[in-house]
Design a protein around this motif. Structure first.
Motif, PDB file in Angstrom:
ATOM      1  N   MET A   1       0.851  -1.190   0.000  1.00 14.44           N
ATOM      2  CA  MET A   1       0.000   0.000   0.000  1.00 14.44           C
ATOM      3  C   MET A   1       0.887   1.240   0.000  1.00 14.44           C
ATOM      4  O   MET A   1       1.784   1.353   0.831  1.00 14.44           O
ATOM      5  CB  MET A   1      -0.924  -0.009   1.219  1.00 14.44           C
ATOM      6  CG  MET A   1      -1.860  -1.192   1.247  1.00 14.44           C
ATOM      7  SD  MET A   1      -2.994  -1.175   2.637  1.00 14.44           S
ATOM      8  CE  MET A   1      -4.222  -0.026   2.041  1.00 14.44           C
ATOM      9  N   ILE A   2       0.611   2.154  -0.937  1.00 15.22           N
ATOM     10  CA  ILE A   2       1.403   3.378  -1.027  1.00 15.22           C
ATOM     11  C   ILE A   2       0.491   4.608  -0.991  1.00 15.22           C
ATOM     12  O   ILE A   2      -0.714   4.496  -1.207  1.00 15.22           O
ATOM     13  CB  ILE A   2       2.261   3.406  -2.315  1.00 15.22           C
ATOM     14  CG1 ILE A   2       1.385   3.352  -3.574  1.00 15.22           C
ATOM     15  CG2 ILE A   2       3.277   2.270  -2.323  1.00 15.22           C
ATOM     16  CD1 ILE A   2       2.127   3.640  -4.870  1.00 15.22           C
ATOM     17  N   ASN A   3       1.080   5.758  -0.714  1.00 14.26           N
ATOM     18  CA  ASN A   3       0.395   7.058  -0.738  1.00 14.26           C
ATOM     19  C   ASN A   3      -0.769   7.151   0.240  1.00 14.26           C
ATOM     20  O   ASN A   3      -1.785   7.782  -0.057  1.00 14.26           O
ATOM     21  CB  ASN A   3      -0.095   7.399  -2.157  1.00 14.26           C
ATOM     22  CG  ASN A   3       1.027   7.492  -3.151  1.00 14.26           C
ATOM     23  OD1 ASN A   3       2.104   7.967  -2.833  1.00 14.26           O
ATOM     24  ND2 ASN A   3       0.786   7.023  -4.367  1.00 14.26           N
ATOM     25  N   LEU A   4      -0.625   6.537   1.409  1.00 18.96           N
ATOM     26  CA  LEU A   4      -1.695   6.590   2.411  1.00 18.96           C
ATOM     27  C   LEU A   4      -1.742   7.938   3.105  1.00 18.96           C
ATOM     28  O   LEU A   4      -0.710   8.485   3.499  1.00 18.96           O
ATOM     29  CB  LEU A   4      -1.488   5.504   3.465  1.00 18.96           C
ATOM     30  CG  LEU A   4      -2.087   4.159   3.129  1.00 18.96           C
ATOM     31  CD1 LEU A   4      -1.420   3.067   3.926  1.00 18.96           C
ATOM     32  CD2 LEU A   4      -3.575   4.157   3.380  1.00 18.96           C
ATOM     33  N   LYS A   5      -2.946   8.457   3.281  1.00 21.73           N
ATOM     34  CA  LYS A   5      -3.150   9.674   4.060  1.00 21.73           C
ATOM     35  C   LYS A   5      -3.137   9.290   5.543  1.00 21.73           C
ATOM     36  O   LYS A   5      -3.266   8.114   5.908  1.00 21.73           O
ATOM     37  CB  LYS A   5      -4.478  10.327   3.679  1.00 21.73           C
ATOM     38  CG  LYS A   5      -4.474  10.829   2.248  1.00 21.73           C
ATOM     39  CD  LYS A   5      -5.795  11.441   1.873  1.00 21.73           C
ATOM     40  CE  LYS A   5      -5.759  11.894   0.415  1.00 21.73           C
ATOM     41  NZ  LYS A   5      -7.034  12.325  -0.075  1.00 21.73           N
ATOM     42  N   THR A   6      -3.013  10.285   6.402  1.00 19.63           N
ATOM     43  CA  THR A   6      -2.851  10.052   7.836  1.00 19.63           C
ATOM     44  C   THR A   6      -3.989   9.238   8.454  1.00 19.63           C
ATOM     45  O   THR A   6      -3.738   8.249   9.140  1.00 19.63           O
ATOM     46  CB  THR A   6      -2.713  11.395   8.581  1.00 19.63           C
ATOM     47  OG1 THR A   6      -1.612  12.104   8.026  1.00 19.63           O
ATOM     48  CG2 THR A   6      -2.475  11.185  10.063  1.00 19.63           C
ATOM     49  N   SER A   7      -5.223   9.615   8.213  1.00 18.75           N
ATOM     50  CA  SER A   7      -6.357   8.957   8.869  1.00 18.75           C
ATOM     51  C   SER A   7      -6.482   7.471   8.500  1.00 18.75           C
ATOM     52  O   SER A   7      -6.540   6.614   9.390  1.00 18.75           O
ATOM     53  CB  SER A   7      -7.652   9.705   8.552  1.00 18.75           C
ATOM     54  OG  SER A   7      -8.749   9.086   9.166  1.00 18.75           O
ATOM     55  N   PRO A   8      -6.509   7.119   7.210  1.00 14.45           N
ATOM     56  CA  PRO A   8      -6.579   5.686   6.884  1.00 14.45           C
ATOM     57  C   PRO A   8      -5.350   4.916   7.371  1.00 14.45           C
ATOM     58  O   PRO A   8      -5.466   3.774   7.805  1.00 14.45           O
ATOM     59  CB  PRO A   8      -6.670   5.654   5.363  1.00 14.45           C
ATOM     60  CG  PRO A   8      -7.059   7.013   4.927  1.00 14.45           C
ATOM     61  CD  PRO A   8      -6.618   7.947   6.004  1.00 14.45           C
ATOM     62  N   LYS A   9      -4.191   5.556   7.333  1.00  7.85           N
ATOM     63  CA  LYS A   9      -2.965   4.887   7.776  1.00  7.85           C
ATOM     64  C   LYS A   9      -3.051   4.558   9.269  1.00  7.85           C
ATOM     65  O   LYS A   9      -2.682   3.468   9.693  1.00  7.85           O
ATOM     66  CB  LYS A   9      -1.749   5.766   7.492  1.00  7.85           C
ATOM     67  CG  LYS A   9      -0.430   5.074   7.747  1.00  7.85           C
ATOM     68  CD  LYS A   9       0.723   5.931   7.269  1.00  7.85           C
ATOM     69  CE  LYS A   9       2.020   5.148   7.295  1.00  7.85           C
ATOM     70  NZ  LYS A   9       3.114   5.908   6.675  1.00  7.85           N
ATOM     71  N   GLU A  10      -3.566   5.499  10.066  1.00 11.14           N
ATOM     72  CA  GLU A  10      -3.720   5.256  11.499  1.00 11.14           C
ATOM     73  C   GLU A  10      -4.692   4.114  11.770  1.00 11.14           C
ATOM     74  O   GLU A  10      -4.458   3.287  12.649  1.00 11.14           O
ATOM     75  CB  GLU A  10      -4.185   6.528  12.202  1.00 11.14           C
ATOM     76  CG  GLU A  10      -3.113   7.591  12.294  1.00 11.14           C
ATOM     77  CD  GLU A  10      -3.598   8.903  12.880  1.00 11.14           C
ATOM     78  OE1 GLU A  10      -4.828   9.058  13.093  1.00 11.14           O
ATOM     79  OE2 GLU A  10      -2.750   9.784  13.123  1.00 11.14           O
ATOM     80  N   ILE A  11      -5.775   4.056  11.004  1.00  8.56           N
ATOM     81  CA  ILE A  11      -6.756   2.975  11.175  1.00  8.56           C
ATOM     82  C   ILE A  11      -6.120   1.624  10.864  1.00  8.56           C
ATOM     83  O   ILE A  11      -6.286   0.654  11.604  1.00  8.56           O
ATOM     84  CB  ILE A  11      -8.004   3.224  10.302  1.00  8.56           C
ATOM     85  CG1 ILE A  11      -8.775   4.422  10.847  1.00  8.56           C
ATOM     86  CG2 ILE A  11      -8.891   1.987  10.227  1.00  8.56           C
ATOM     87  CD1 ILE A  11      -9.858   4.947   9.944  1.00  8.56           C
ATOM     88  N   LEU A  12      -5.354   1.564   9.774  1.00 10.86           N
ATOM     89  CA  LEU A  12      -4.688   0.313   9.404  1.00 10.86           C
ATOM     90  C   LEU A  12      -3.639  -0.084  10.438  1.00 10.86           C
ATOM     91  O   LEU A  12      -3.480  -1.270  10.741  1.00 10.86           O
ATOM     92  CB  LEU A  12      -4.058   0.442   8.014  1.00 10.86           C
ATOM     93  CG  LEU A  12      -5.049   0.647   6.870  1.00 10.86           C
ATOM     94  CD1 LEU A  12      -4.317   0.923   5.575  1.00 10.86           C
ATOM     95  CD2 LEU A  12      -5.977  -0.539   6.731  1.00 10.86           C
ATOM     96  N   GLN A  13      -2.954   0.884  11.009  1.00  8.66           N
ATOM     97  CA  GLN A  13      -1.959   0.574  12.034  1.00  8.66           C
ATOM     98  C   GLN A  13      -2.632   0.097  13.328  1.00  8.66           C
ATOM     99  O   GLN A  13      -2.124  -0.795  13.994  1.00  8.66           O
ATOM    100  CB  GLN A  13      -1.071   1.788  12.294  1.00  8.66           C
ATOM    101  CG  GLN A  13      -0.113   2.036  11.144  1.00  8.66           C
ATOM    102  CD  GLN A  13       0.671   3.332  11.279  1.00  8.66           C
ATOM    103  OE1 GLN A  13       0.249   4.267  11.939  1.00  8.66           O
ATOM    104  NE2 GLN A  13       1.823   3.379  10.610  1.00  8.66           N
TER     105      GLN A  13
END
Length: 92
Positions: free
Chosen positions: A69-81
């Motif tokens: 997964m590339i080019n993730l914005k902050t909000s979706p990235k935090e959810i995935l983490q």
């Protein structure tokens, strides 16, 4: 398998995106060693979207392929983490 395929992720990744996403992943798994999920437009992901990612990773792993997964914005990235997805999918 050294081919790389790219799937452009939708703005909202939830159950409504499942049919199209599963179809694209299946198509690309036939020839790709790596499937890159371009998340430039992704703004929202819910538990159904996370489930789709996990199932797709399992399918890819069964074929010795991987998801990135590339080019993730902050909000979706935090959810995935928070869901610990970075342990099974390369998130950058």
């Amino acid at each position: 398998m050294t081919n790389i395929a790219t799937i452009k992720m939708p703005k909202r990744f939830d159950y409504s995106a499942s049919v199209e996403f599963n179809s694209k992943v299946s198509d690309h798994l036939n020839g790709a060693g790596t499937i890159t999920l371009d998340c430039m437009d992704l703004e929202y992901i819910d538990s159904a979207g996370i489930g789709l990612l996990v199932m797709s990773q399992k399918k890819a792993q069964a074929r010795q392929a991987k998801l990135v997964m590339i080019n993730l914005k902050t909000s979706p990235k935090e959810i995935l983490q928070l869901a610990n997805l970075q342990k099974i999918i390369d998130i950058s």
